[in-house]
Design a protein around this motif. Structure first.
Motif, PDB file in Angstrom:
ATOM      1  N   THR A   1       0.831  -1.205   0.000  1.00  0.00           N
ATOM      2  CA  THR A   1       0.000   0.000   0.000  1.00  0.00           C
ATOM      3  C   THR A   1       0.865   1.254   0.000  1.00  0.00           C
ATOM      4  OG1 THR A   1      -1.775  -1.125   1.171  1.00  0.00           O
ATOM      5  CG2 THR A   1      -1.771   1.268   1.285  1.00  0.00           C
ATOM      6  N   LEU A   2       1.981   1.199   0.726  1.00  0.00           N
ATOM      7  CA  LEU A   2       2.895   2.332   0.777  1.00  0.00           C
ATOM      8  C   LEU A   2       3.855   2.358  -0.410  1.00  0.00           C
ATOM      9  CD1 LEU A   2       3.724   2.322   4.585  1.00  0.00           C
ATOM     10  CD2 LEU A   2       2.261   3.925   3.358  1.00  0.00           C
ATOM     11  N   GLY A   3       3.824   1.324  -1.238  1.00  0.00           N
ATOM     12  CA  GLY A   3       4.694   1.273  -2.407  1.00  0.00           C
ATOM     13  C   GLY A   3       6.116   0.857  -2.075  1.00  0.00           C
ATOM     14  N   LEU A   4       6.280   0.030  -1.043  1.00  0.00           N
ATOM     15  CA  LEU A   4       7.606  -0.421  -0.614  1.00  0.00           C
ATOM     16  C   LEU A   4       7.704  -1.937  -0.732  1.00  0.00           C
ATOM     17  CD1 LEU A   4       7.842   1.782   2.587  1.00  0.00           C
ATOM     18  CD2 LEU A   4       9.057   2.151   0.458  1.00  0.00           C
ATOM     19  N   ASP A   5       8.936  -2.454  -0.721  1.00  0.00           N
ATOM     20  CA  ASP A   5       9.128  -3.899  -0.755  1.00  0.00           C
ATOM     21  C   ASP A   5       9.451  -4.417   0.647  1.00  0.00           C
ATOM     22  OD1 ASP A   5      11.716  -3.061  -0.398  1.00  0.00           O
ATOM     23  OD2 ASP A   5      12.550  -4.144  -2.089  1.00  0.00           O
ATOM     24  N   GLU A   6       9.686  -5.727   0.753  1.00  0.00           N
ATOM     25  CA  GLU A   6       9.908  -6.378   2.045  1.00  0.00           C
ATOM     26  C   GLU A   6      11.198  -5.943   2.737  1.00  0.00           C
ATOM     27  OE1 GLU A   6       8.989  -8.102  -0.694  1.00  0.00           O
ATOM     28  OE2 GLU A   6       6.984  -8.743  -0.114  1.00  0.00           O
ATOM     29  N   ASN A   7      12.121  -5.356   1.998  1.00  0.00           N
ATOM     30  CA  ASN A   7      13.398  -4.960   2.592  1.00  0.00           C
ATOM     31  C   ASN A   7      13.395  -3.544   3.149  1.00  0.00           C
ATOM     32  OD1 ASN A   7      14.711  -7.408   2.035  1.00  0.00           O
ATOM     33  ND2 ASN A   7      14.987  -6.798  -0.077  1.00  0.00           N
ATOM     34  N   ALA A   8      12.257  -2.896   3.169  1.00  0.00           N
ATOM     35  CA  ALA A   8      12.178  -1.518   3.657  1.00  0.00           C
ATOM     36  C   ALA A   8      12.411  -1.477   5.169  1.00  0.00           C
ATOM     37  CB  ALA A   8      10.813  -0.935   3.335  1.00  0.00           C
ATOM     38  N   SER A   9      13.153  -0.483   5.603  1.00  0.00           N
ATOM     39  CA  SER A   9      13.355  -0.285   7.043  1.00  0.00           C
ATOM     40  C   SER A   9      12.226   0.580   7.572  1.00  0.00           C
ATOM     41  CB  SER A   9      14.698   0.404   7.288  1.00  0.00           C
ATOM     42  OG  SER A   9      14.657   1.725   6.802  1.00  0.00           O
ATOM     43  N   PHE A  10      12.148   0.708   8.892  1.00  0.00           N
ATOM     44  CA  PHE A  10      11.092   1.541   9.448  1.00  0.00           C
ATOM     45  C   PHE A  10      11.308   3.007   9.080  1.00  0.00           C
ATOM     46  CE2 PHE A  10       8.657   3.824  12.638  1.00  0.00           C
ATOM     47  CZ  PHE A  10       7.429   3.215  12.441  1.00  0.00           C
ATOM     48  N   THR A  11      12.552   3.419   8.898  1.00  0.00           N
ATOM     49  CA  THR A  11      12.849   4.783   8.453  1.00  0.00           C
ATOM     50  C   THR A  11      12.280   5.021   7.054  1.00  0.00           C
ATOM     51  OG1 THR A  11      14.883   4.711   9.751  1.00  0.00           O
ATOM     52  CG2 THR A  11      14.707   6.447   8.108  1.00  0.00           C
ATOM     53  N   ASP A  12      12.421   4.032   6.159  1.00  0.00           N
ATOM     54  CA  ASP A  12      11.847   4.128   4.819  1.00  0.00           C
ATOM     55  C   ASP A  12      10.318   4.213   4.878  1.00  0.00           C
ATOM     56  OD1 ASP A  12      14.432   3.801   3.826  1.00  0.00           O
ATOM     57  OD2 ASP A  12      14.178   1.622   3.562  1.00  0.00           O
ATOM     58  N   ILE A  13       9.738   3.402   5.755  1.00  0.00           N
ATOM     59  CA  ILE A  13       8.284   3.371   5.901  1.00  0.00           C
ATOM     60  C   ILE A  13       7.779   4.731   6.371  1.00  0.00           C
ATOM     61  CG2 ILE A  13       6.391   2.385   7.253  1.00  0.00           C
ATOM     62  CD1 ILE A  13       8.059  -0.251   7.252  1.00  0.00           C
ATOM     63  N   ARG A  14       8.438   5.270   7.374  1.00  0.00           N
ATOM     64  CA  ARG A  14       8.027   6.559   7.924  1.00  0.00           C
ATOM     65  C   ARG A  14       8.157   7.682   6.886  1.00  0.00           C
ATOM     66  NH1 ARG A  14       8.642   8.212  13.816  1.00  0.00           N
ATOM     67  NH2 ARG A  14       7.915  10.343  13.777  1.00  0.00           N
ATOM     68  N   ALA A  15       9.249   7.677   6.123  1.00  0.00           N
ATOM     69  CA  ALA A  15       9.458   8.697   5.092  1.00  0.00           C
ATOM     70  C   ALA A  15       8.386   8.592   4.006  1.00  0.00           C
ATOM     71  CB  ALA A  15      10.846   8.551   4.491  1.00  0.00           C
ATOM     72  N   ARG A  16       8.068   7.369   3.564  1.00  0.00           N
ATOM     73  CA  ARG A  16       7.052   7.194   2.519  1.00  0.00           C
ATOM     74  C   ARG A  16       5.676   7.593   3.034  1.00  0.00           C
ATOM     75  NH1 ARG A  16       6.949   4.349  -2.298  1.00  0.00           N
ATOM     76  NH2 ARG A  16       9.135   4.960  -2.217  1.00  0.00           N
ATOM     77  N   TYR A  17       5.398   7.272   4.296  1.00  0.00           N
ATOM     78  CA  TYR A  17       4.120   7.660   4.906  1.00  0.00           C
ATOM     79  C   TYR A  17       3.964   9.181   4.905  1.00  0.00           C
ATOM     80  CZ  TYR A  17       0.881   8.763   8.689  1.00  0.00           C
ATOM     81  OH  TYR A  17      -0.130   9.298   9.439  1.00  0.00           O
ATOM     82  N   LYS A  18       4.988   9.885   5.352  1.00  0.00           N
ATOM     83  CA  LYS A  18       4.931  11.354   5.384  1.00  0.00           C
ATOM     84  C   LYS A  18       4.737  11.930   3.987  1.00  0.00           C
ATOM     85  CE  LYS A  18       7.625  12.269   9.530  1.00  0.00           C
ATOM     86  NZ  LYS A  18       8.819  12.925  10.075  1.00  0.00           N
ATOM     87  N   GLU A  19       5.446  11.353   3.024  1.00  0.00           N
ATOM     88  CA  GLU A  19       5.340  11.806   1.634  1.00  0.00           C
ATOM     89  C   GLU A  19       3.919  11.636   1.100  1.00  0.00           C
ATOM     90  OE1 GLU A  19       6.809   9.752  -2.466  1.00  0.00           O
ATOM     91  OE2 GLU A  19       8.322   9.993  -0.887  1.00  0.00           O
ATOM     92  N   LYS A  20       3.332  10.453   1.331  1.00  0.00           N
ATOM     93  CA  LYS A  20       1.987  10.178   0.823  1.00  0.00           C
ATOM     94  C   LYS A  20       0.932  11.027   1.529  1.00  0.00           C
ATOM     95  CE  LYS A  20       2.241   5.803  -1.405  1.00  0.00           C
ATOM     96  NZ  LYS A  20       1.439   5.870  -2.609  1.00  0.00           N
ATOM     97  N   VAL A  21       1.066  11.222   2.831  1.00  0.00           N
ATOM     98  CA  VAL A  21       0.104  12.053   3.558  1.00  0.00           C
ATOM     99  C   VAL A  21       0.171  13.489   3.055  1.00  0.00           C
ATOM    100  CG1 VAL A  21      -0.436  13.045   5.825  1.00  0.00           C
ATOM    101  CG2 VAL A  21      -0.059  10.595   5.600  1.00  0.00           C
ATOM    102  N   ARG A  22       1.379  13.970   2.802  1.00  0.00           N
ATOM    103  CA  ARG A  22       1.547  15.331   2.289  1.00  0.00           C
ATOM    104  C   ARG A  22       0.819  15.521   0.957  1.00  0.00           C
ATOM    105  NH1 ARG A  22       7.125  15.476   2.232  1.00  0.00           N
ATOM    106  NH2 ARG A  22       7.322  15.203   4.463  1.00  0.00           N
ATOM    107  N   VAL A  23       0.849  14.496   0.114  1.00  0.00           N
ATOM    108  CA  VAL A  23       0.229  14.593  -1.209  1.00  0.00           C
ATOM    109  C   VAL A  23      -1.284  14.373  -1.147  1.00  0.00           C
ATOM    110  CG1 VAL A  23       0.115  13.451  -3.465  1.00  0.00           C
ATOM    111  CG2 VAL A  23       2.326  13.908  -2.403  1.00  0.00           C
TER     112      VAL A  23
END
Length: 122
Positions: free
Chosen positions: A59-81
């Motif tokens: 849903t966030l557009g990430l793969d299984e190797n994403a770290s929590f830092t990647d998850i948090r950054a993508r979440y902020k990006e998507k919420v902003r948009v």
């Protein structure tokens, strides 16, 4: 012949090789191990992800190797948009925003990412 438990004298057959095929929920992997090791996907660091974790990452557009830092950054990006405040009050993306928030909340509480999150806070 009378027997207290009829049927126990017959041989039983083994499960078919495709018997698991995702037909039931097996949260602790009892049948997976028995049926030839349908191993859950593992991410970097030996983290084990279940189906809900994988769906949330997708849903966030990430793969299984994403770290929590990647998850948090993508979440902020998507919420902003997607947030209505960023779109002049347009609420057409509200359903997608809800899915992104739910995915982030799930991953934040997931055991697969909990240790990484806690070690990051320290």
């Amino acid at each position: 012949m009378q027997n207290a438990v009829p049927g126990w004298e017959r041989r039983t057959q083994a499960f078919a090789s495709n018997a698991y095929a995702g037909g039931f929920d097996d949260p602790i992997g009892v049948m997976k191990a028995r049926m030839g090791g349908f191993a859950p996907p593992k991410a970097r660091g030996g983290r084990v992800l279940d189906k809900a974790d994988t769906e949330a990452l997708r849903t966030l557009g990430l793969d299984e190797n994403a770290s929590f830092t990647d998850i948090r950054a993508r979440y902020k990006e998507k919420v902003r948009v997607l947030h209505p405040d960023a779109n002049g009050g347009d609420r057409t993306h509200e359903a997608e925003l809800r899915r992104v928030i739910d995915a982030y909340t799930h991953l934040k509480e997931s055991p697969g990412f909990g240790a990484e999150r806690k070690s990051r806070k320290s």
